[in-house]
Design an enzyme around this catalytic site. Structure first.
Site, mmCIF file in Angstrom:
data_model
loop_
_atom_site.group_PDB
_atom_site.id
_atom_site.type_symbol
_atom_site.label_atom_id
_atom_site.label_comp_id
_atom_site.label_asym_id
_atom_site.label_seq_id
_atom_site.Cartn_x
_atom_site.Cartn_y
_atom_site.Cartn_z
ATOM 1 N N GLU A 142 0.839 -1.204 0.000
ATOM 2 C CA GLU A 142 0.000 0.000 0.000
ATOM 3 C C GLU A 142 0.873 1.253 0.000
ATOM 4 O O GLU A 142 1.850 1.353 0.746
ATOM 5 C CB GLU A 142 -0.883 -0.024 1.247
ATOM 6 N N LYS A 185 -9.025 2.167 -2.472
ATOM 7 C CA LYS A 185 -9.291 1.541 -1.178
ATOM 8 C C LYS A 185 -10.721 1.862 -0.743
ATOM 9 O O LYS A 185 -11.155 3.016 -0.783
ATOM 10 C CB LYS A 185 -8.277 2.059 -0.146
ATOM 11 N N CYS A 204 -5.182 -3.189 2.235
ATOM 12 C CA CYS A 204 -5.043 -3.237 3.693
ATOM 13 C C CYS A 204 -6.370 -3.440 4.422
ATOM 14 O O CYS A 204 -6.877 -4.545 4.504
ATOM 15 C CB CYS A 204 -4.319 -1.983 4.193
#
Length: 582
Positions: A41, A116, A152
């Protein structure tokens, strides 16, 4: 299809340097026959970039660097790179101006960009400050394989595993519904003790539940107070771990996706650590090494008192930077015991580090003379004790300034919690190495370190802890025994237990109340402390956001199930608590 994981150690803001690390990993992966390379990330800028993201020129430079990287990558290799993308609709629709994104680079182009979806705002995370969430499931097709992309936190919302939902959507479930063949997760997940086992357990549950192979690529390295442990891994559809990268160091893994069975095949497995002490040791060594390197320090200095805390910090620094780059300074006062000096010198000899000795007796006399009229007709007390600590802190800062060394402070978490430390004295420093390590864990780490040969002198391990700021002083004159204190602090700080709950667990109510008061009153000190390396889920650092001026003390609030007395001062004698109100 061969898939590689580039477990890199980025430096925040070093766009060119981080791109070079990705390029080098890509070249190695391509030479090994990989078709797809995964990076962590925000791998291009390093995580967490924090308020650098508020600077438009930084965001623009990141986009230029991404385009240049796409041009330089090997042919026939697709690479997923962590970056940010502008939210072009923010001005008209509202929301943040950026997305936390993953770019798919292939054939010199940015082919696709994925955002994300779940943005954490707890502990050290503050992603809603910068990013808007993505609104759709992310996947791409490569050589007829449909690959789901998560970033994540997107993995951390399986309502069946947790027993609840933290967010409205579950990106893993959405990808399973779409029928992807494989899910990859690009992470920058900070280290805390025991977290890797939890990650593996959580993702095993998701892999089995959704019958999805999962590849987890994590960042490694120290960035400010945060340590990233790496330990990227992958699981097959049965939830079996089929590969694991090394911990606390950069690594490059290769994994085979078998198209016939649509699953990942067994690859290399780095061994797990034999003990939690070994794992924490590796984390602290990496944290010191990277903090020094990334802040452009080559040498460190610290005070050696002959106590266990400075002994552990010296050992960590030596392992991180090499014995030739560590200077230990002895600063004995008239109250210093003979064994404190001899223990410090024995430690230095064991570690092979250089020492200097700067007695402070004459400096103390100078302060006494200067303050004589103002302090006349008063008793010797904390002010005089703390002058000694501040003299030492001043000397250490002078050395650090003169020679360009990084000063390491040596206070542990137990002391930081209750304020058993001196502002502008032993709290001086550029990095607090063990500020998240409780005193009982300090002892445990030192015993682990000594398991093969004596590094920490035995006398350091067996003598009673003392600040030696007055004759015959012991820590237990002011604090309960550390095994009691640390259990109370664990319950209060990590488990959020009330005074009544801690007392119900078997602790004396007077001790509990006093400890809670000390924790609350010491907040102003902690706010002025240097950054401390985080190894627990509740550290006094980025994720600790307590007010300084507050009248909320756990033992006084009206919501308790029982009330208890609140003395203003408690003194401890030996192993037993004898409260004395003064």
């Amino acid at each position: 299809m061969k898939i590689a994981i580039a477990q890199i150690n980025p430096t925040i803001g070093d766009l060119v340097g981080n791109a070079q690390k990705i390029l080098e990993a890509a070249q190695r992966a391509a030479s090994g026959g990989a078709r797809l390379l995964l990076t962590p990330e925000l791998s291009l800028c390093g995580y967490p970039p924090r308020d650098l993201l508020l600077n438009p020129s930084f965001v623009e430079a990141m986009n230029i660097t991404l385009q240049n990287l796409a041009q330089d990558l090997p042919a026939n290799l697709a690479v997923l790179v962590g970056t940010v993308e502008q939210n072009i609709n923010a001005h008209t629709n509202g929301g943040k101006s950026l997305f936390n994104s993953i770019a798919l680079l292939e054939n010199s182009e940015v082919k696709q960009v994925f955002h994300k979806r779940l943005l954490p705002t707890y502990d050290v995370f503050d992603e809603r400050r910068y990013f808007d969430p993505g609104l759709q499931a992310n996947y791409f097709t490569l050589d007829n394989i449909n690959i789901g992309v998560t970033i994540c936190e997107d993995l951390w919302n399986d309502e069946e595993f947790w027993g609840k939902r933290t967010y409205a959507v579950n990106p893993i479930a959405d990808l399973a519904i779409l029928g992807v063949d494989l899910i990859v997760n690009l992470s920058a997940s900070p280290y805390t003790a025991g977290k890797q086992q939890f990650r593996e357990t959580m993702l095993k549950y998701s892999a089995v539940r959704f019958q999805q192979p999962i590849i987890y690529a994590n960042q490694v390295g120290g960035n400010d107070d945060l340590i990233f442990d790496g330990r990227s891994f992958a699981l097959n559809r049965q939830g079996e771990i089929i590969c694991r990268a090394r911990g606390f160091e950069a690594d490059l893994l290769a994994i085979e996706f078998d198209e016939a069975v649509r699953d990942l095949q067994l690859s290399s497995l780095a061994p797990v650590y034999e003990s939690e002490d070994e794992e924490i040791w590796q984390a602290l060594v990496l944290g010191v090494r990277d903090y020094a390197r990334k802040c452009r320090f080559s040498k460190v200095v610290l005070g050696l008192s002959g106590g266990i805390d400075s002994a552990l910090v010296a050992a960590i620094a030596t392992a991180a930077l090499g014995q030739e780059n560590v200077l230990g300074v002895l600063m004995p006062s008239p109250y210093s015991s003979e064994h404190s000096i001899s223990d410090a010198l024995a430690l230095a000899e064991n570690l092979g580090i250089k020492t200097d000795t700067l007695p402070i007796g004459e400096l103390m006399q100078g302060f006494d003379r200067t303050l004589a009229n103002l302090f006349a007709d008063t008793e010797f007390g904390l002010a005089e004790e703390n002058i000694q600590s501040r003299i030492r802190g001043n000397l250490l800062m002078a050395i650090a300034n003169k020679f360009g060394y990084l000063l390491l402070s040596t206070g542990n978490k137990s002391e930081m919690a209750v304020g058993y430390c001196t502002l502008y004295g032993d709290m001086n420093g550029g990095l607090a190495v063990i500020a998240d390590v409780p005193k009982t864990r300090v002892y445990s780490l030192c015993h682990w370190l000594n398991q093969n040969k004596e590094i920490i002198p035995n006398n350091v391990l067996t003598k009673a802890p003392s600040a030696e700021l007055k004759p015959g002083q012991l820590d237990q004159d002011s604090l309960p025994p550390y095994e009691i204190l640390d259990d109370i602090l664990q319950r209060l700080i990590h488990n959020y237990q009330s005074a009544a709950q801690i007392v119900a667990a078997g602790h004396d109510s007077v001790i509990v109340n006093r400890v809670i008061q000390m924790v609350a009153r010491a907040e102003f000190k902690r706010r002025q402390a240097p950054p401390g390396l985080k190894i627990t889920d509740r550290a006094f650092g980025t994720g600790w956001r307590m007010p300084i001026a507050s009248n909320w003390v756990g033992i006084k609030n009206a919501y308790q199930t029982q009330t208890t007395p609140t003395p203003t001062l408690v003194c401890w004698d030996g192993q037993n608590a004898h409260p004395q109100i003064k």
